[in-house]
Design a protein around this motif. Structure first.
Motif, PDB file in Angstrom:
ATOM      1  N   LEU A  61       0.824  -1.154  -0.016  1.00 41.58           N
ATOM      2  CA  LEU A  61       0.077   0.035  -0.064  1.00 41.58           C
ATOM      3  C   LEU A  61       0.823   1.300  -0.032  1.00 41.58           C
ATOM      4  O   LEU A  61       0.579   2.213  -0.759  1.00 41.58           O
ATOM      5  N   ILE A  62       1.892   1.349   0.819  1.00 42.28           N
ATOM      6  CA  ILE A  62       2.839   2.405   0.790  1.00 42.28           C
ATOM      7  C   ILE A  62       3.692   2.647  -0.417  1.00 42.28           C
ATOM      8  O   ILE A  62       3.621   3.507  -0.929  1.00 42.28           O
ATOM      9  N   ARG A  63       3.982   1.506  -0.996  1.00 39.03           N
ATOM     10  CA  ARG A  63       4.623   1.520  -2.377  1.00 39.03           C
ATOM     11  C   ARG A  63       3.414   1.813  -3.594  1.00 39.03           C
ATOM     12  O   ARG A  63       3.865   1.837  -4.688  1.00 39.03           O
ATOM     13  N   ARG A  64       2.183   1.888  -3.169  1.00 33.87           N
ATOM     14  CA  ARG A  64       1.196   2.023  -4.194  1.00 33.87           C
ATOM     15  C   ARG A  64       1.339   0.612  -5.500  1.00 33.87           C
ATOM     16  O   ARG A  64       1.291   1.112  -6.516  1.00 33.87           O
ATOM     17  N   LYS A  65       1.454  -0.353  -4.732  1.00 33.43           N
ATOM     18  CA  LYS A  65       1.520  -1.518  -5.823  1.00 33.43           C
ATOM     19  C   LYS A  65       0.233  -2.405  -5.739  1.00 33.43           C
ATOM     20  O   LYS A  65      -0.186  -2.542  -4.919  1.00 33.43           O
ATOM     21  N   LYS A  66      -0.088  -2.922  -6.879  1.00 35.13           N
ATOM     22  CA  LYS A  66      -1.360  -3.718  -7.093  1.00 35.13           C
ATOM     23  C   LYS A  66      -1.113  -5.004  -6.324  1.00 35.13           C
ATOM     24  O   LYS A  66      -2.422  -5.720  -6.113  1.00 35.13           O
ATOM     25  N   GLN A  67      -0.082  -5.497  -6.035  1.00 35.27           N
ATOM     26  CA  GLN A  67       0.240  -6.650  -5.345  1.00 35.27           C
ATOM     27  C   GLN A  67      -0.462  -6.636  -3.833  1.00 35.27           C
ATOM     28  O   GLN A  67      -0.491  -7.643  -3.139  1.00 35.27           O
ATOM     29  N   LEU A  68      -0.606  -5.463  -3.396  1.00 32.85           N
ATOM     30  CA  LEU A  68      -1.403  -5.477  -2.196  1.00 32.85           C
ATOM     31  C   LEU A  68      -2.878  -6.385  -2.000  1.00 32.85           C
ATOM     32  O   LEU A  68      -3.369  -6.658  -1.005  1.00 32.85           O
ATOM     33  N   PHE A  69      -3.315  -6.244  -3.348  1.00 31.95           N
ATOM     34  CA  PHE A  69      -4.699  -7.108  -3.308  1.00 31.95           C
ATOM     35  C   PHE A  69      -4.597  -8.533  -2.946  1.00 31.95           C
ATOM     36  O   PHE A  69      -5.448  -9.287  -2.429  1.00 31.95           O
ATOM     37  N   LEU A  70      -3.221  -9.091  -2.927  1.00 29.94           N
ATOM     38  CA  LEU A  70      -3.220 -10.519  -2.658  1.00 29.94           C
ATOM     39  C   LEU A  70      -3.368 -10.802  -1.160  1.00 29.94           C
ATOM     40  O   LEU A  70      -4.363 -11.581  -0.795  1.00 29.94           O
ATOM     41  N   SER A  71      -2.770 -10.089  -0.214  1.00 36.21           N
ATOM     42  CA  SER A  71      -3.151 -10.037   1.132  1.00 36.21           C
ATOM     43  C   SER A  71      -4.329  -9.508   1.620  1.00 36.21           C
ATOM     44  O   SER A  71      -5.100 -10.027   2.518  1.00 36.21           O
ATOM     45  N   LEU A  72      -4.732  -8.548   0.658  1.00 36.46           N
ATOM     46  CA  LEU A  72      -5.924  -8.151   1.197  1.00 36.46           C
ATOM     47  C   LEU A  72      -7.072  -8.911   1.109  1.00 36.46           C
ATOM     48  O   LEU A  72      -8.101  -9.261   1.606  1.00 36.46           O
ATOM     49  N   PHE A  73      -7.024  -9.882  -0.053  1.00 36.45           N
ATOM     50  CA  PHE A  73      -8.193 -11.085  -0.378  1.00 36.45           C
ATOM     51  C   PHE A  73      -8.034 -11.835   0.460  1.00 36.45           C
ATOM     52  O   PHE A  73      -8.976 -12.312   1.127  1.00 36.45           O
ATOM     53  N   VAL A  74      -6.850 -12.450   0.922  1.00 36.35           N
ATOM     54  CA  VAL A  74      -7.105 -13.614   1.804  1.00 36.35           C
ATOM     55  C   VAL A  74      -7.174 -13.161   3.233  1.00 36.35           C
ATOM     56  O   VAL A  74      -8.061 -13.967   4.049  1.00 36.35           O
ATOM     57  N   LEU A  75      -7.092 -11.867   3.566  1.00 36.59           N
ATOM     58  CA  LEU A  75      -7.478 -11.340   5.003  1.00 36.59           C
ATOM     59  C   LEU A  75      -8.937 -11.222   4.904  1.00 36.59           C
ATOM     60  O   LEU A  75      -9.564 -11.427   6.164  1.00 36.59           O
ATOM     61  N   LEU A  76      -9.527 -10.690   3.866  1.00 39.47           N
ATOM     62  CA  LEU A  76     -10.952 -10.635   3.829  1.00 39.47           C
ATOM     63  C   LEU A  76     -11.775 -11.948   3.741  1.00 39.47           C
ATOM     64  O   LEU A  76     -12.653 -11.979   4.494  1.00 39.47           O
ATOM     65  N   VAL A  77     -11.110 -12.872   3.059  1.00 40.81           N
ATOM     66  CA  VAL A  77     -11.574 -14.136   3.022  1.00 40.81           C
ATOM     67  C   VAL A  77     -11.569 -14.734   4.657  1.00 40.81           C
ATOM     68  O   VAL A  77     -12.729 -15.439   5.264  1.00 40.81           O
ATOM     69  N   GLY A  78     -10.627 -14.289   5.687  1.00 45.79           N
ATOM     70  CA  GLY A  78     -10.476 -15.014   6.837  1.00 45.79           C
ATOM     71  C   GLY A  78     -11.457 -14.305   7.728  1.00 45.79           C
ATOM     72  O   GLY A  78     -12.286 -14.690   8.702  1.00 45.79           O
ATOM     73  N   TYR A  79     -11.759 -12.767   7.582  1.00 43.87           N
ATOM     74  CA  TYR A  79     -12.590 -12.002   8.277  1.00 43.87           C
ATOM     75  C   TYR A  79     -14.055 -12.621   8.088  1.00 43.87           C
ATOM     76  O   TYR A  79     -14.961 -12.718   8.985  1.00 43.87           O
ATOM     77  N   VAL A  80     -14.411 -12.912   6.965  1.00 47.54           N
ATOM     78  CA  VAL A  80     -15.784 -13.441   6.503  1.00 47.54           C
ATOM     79  C   VAL A  80     -16.023 -14.718   7.143  1.00 47.54           C
ATOM     80  O   VAL A  80     -16.945 -14.976   7.610  1.00 47.54           O
ATOM     81  N   LEU A  81     -14.757 -15.738   7.134  1.00 49.84           N
ATOM     82  CA  LEU A  81     -14.883 -17.041   7.666  1.00 49.84           C
ATOM     83  C   LEU A  81     -14.948 -17.047   9.084  1.00 49.84           C
ATOM     84  O   LEU A  81     -15.879 -17.650   9.963  1.00 49.84           O
TER      85      LEU A  81
END
Length: 341
Positions: A61-81
């Motif tokens: 996020l600090i580096r403004r790279k789209k690679q942030l979406f990988l960890s964002l996705f797995v964290l959101l999955v965990g939050y939902v579950l």
């Protein structure tokens, strides 16, 4: 990946590995440890995997790279579950004349072997319990000693191993105990005990559960020197025993007609198979009314919540607190409950 430097690609590869491990850990509560003992080890590291993925998310996020979406996705999955490993809301505290307090505490034999160098730890544990005044107290690793009497409770049930050092589980209550017993776990000194308590016109079944210890020395120097194969074999055996012990508990609970509260040291996390099975349709009182990480075990490197208080739907959860007193390798927890009208 094309826009990343060589170092960035290495960092992202590590990110992918940690993200995949976290995703895999989400499946583990559904898999019996007897069949997948090696994978079950990941249960113990979920909190760490979540924290590492948060760090990667912030890094990209600090580096403004789209690679942030990988960890964002797995964290959101965990939050939902599972919900967040950290509760941001304030602890619930509802006053009611019908409230009663249930405390769970692994006291580690009241510091019998002086793991904590502080003086009079056993007396301080008793004084702490007396100050907090729970109506029902479940203790794991209980050891009877003359100088740590809990005589201010009117009723008690203890089940102790008859080995050289007497120890076991105990339940203390300010309400009458009309029935009690033990669920014997084979080939171990661990077990589950239960009491039937009469509160007003209601009878409440309280279980005190101590599942098999994995016997992991959490000191980093000891972990470094531990033979990895022996460590994993011991953990595999421990997880399999925990599953069998859980099956014995649930079989016993299935015959109970009363309102149920389950307390205990599960020696496993909220991301485990045994947690999911024991909780079932019950309420996790920390999730209902707690705050923060809810850490219950003294591990320096990331928070571990392995001690729990569950209650069935007949109870309102009007409060929850994790205490920070360091008189054991576990922290005491206490839930405030009331019977719904």
């Amino acid at each position: 990946m094309k826009n990343l430097s060589y170092l960035g690609k290495i960092i992202y590869f590590v990110n992918i590995t940690v993200a995949v491990l976290l995703l895999l850990s989400y499946i583990l509560p559904l898999l019996p440890p007897k069949k997948f003992p090696v994978l079950s080890v990941l249960n113990l590291g979920v909190s760490l995997l979540v924290l590492i993925n948060v760090i990667f998310l912030l890094y990209w996020l600090i580096r403004r790279k789209k690679q942030l979406f990988l960890s964002l996705f797995v964290l959101l999955v965990g939050y939902v579950l599972f919900g967040s490993i950290y509760k941001f809301s304030k602890s619930t505290k509802i006053e009611s004349p019908n409230n009663f307090k249930v405390m769970n505490y692994n006291v580690r034999l009241f510091n019998l072997f002086e793991w904590i160098s502080e003086k009079d730890v056993d007396t301080k544990i008793v004084d702490f319990i007396k100050k907090e005044a729970p109506d029902i107290l479940c203790i794991q690793d209980f050891h009877p000693r003359k100088d740590n009497s809990l005589a201010f409770f009117k009723y008690r049930y203890e089940h102790l191993s008859q080995k050289k050092i007497k120890h076991g589980q105990a339940i203390f209550s300010q309400f009458p105990i009309v029935n009690s017993g033990s669920i014997e776990f084979p080939n171990t000194s661990n077990n589950a005990i239960f009491v039937d308590i009469v509160k007003g016109k209601d009878t409440i079944r309280v279980y005190n559960v101590h599942l098999q210890s994995l016997r992991i020395n959490t000191q980093i120097d000891s972990l470094k020197n531990e033979d990895s194969e022996r460590l994993f074999n011991r953990i595999e055996t421990g997880f399999s025993m925990q599953q069998f012990q859980t099956e014995l508990l649930l079989k016993h609970k299935g015959t109970c007609q009363y309102k149920v509260v389950i307390c205990g040291d599960f020696n496993n996390t909220a991301f485990s198979y045994v947690y999911r099975k024991i909780k079932g349709d019950l309420k996790d009182t920390f999730k209902e009314a707690g705050h923060g990480f809810g850490r219950t075990y003294d591990f320096k490197f990331f928070p571990l919540r392995i001690d729990f208080i569950f209650s069935d739907e007949a109870f309102a959860v009007n409060g929850f607190k994790t205490f920070e007193e360091v008189y054991s390798d576990h922290y005491p927890i206490m839930a405030t409950l009331s019977l719904k009208d």
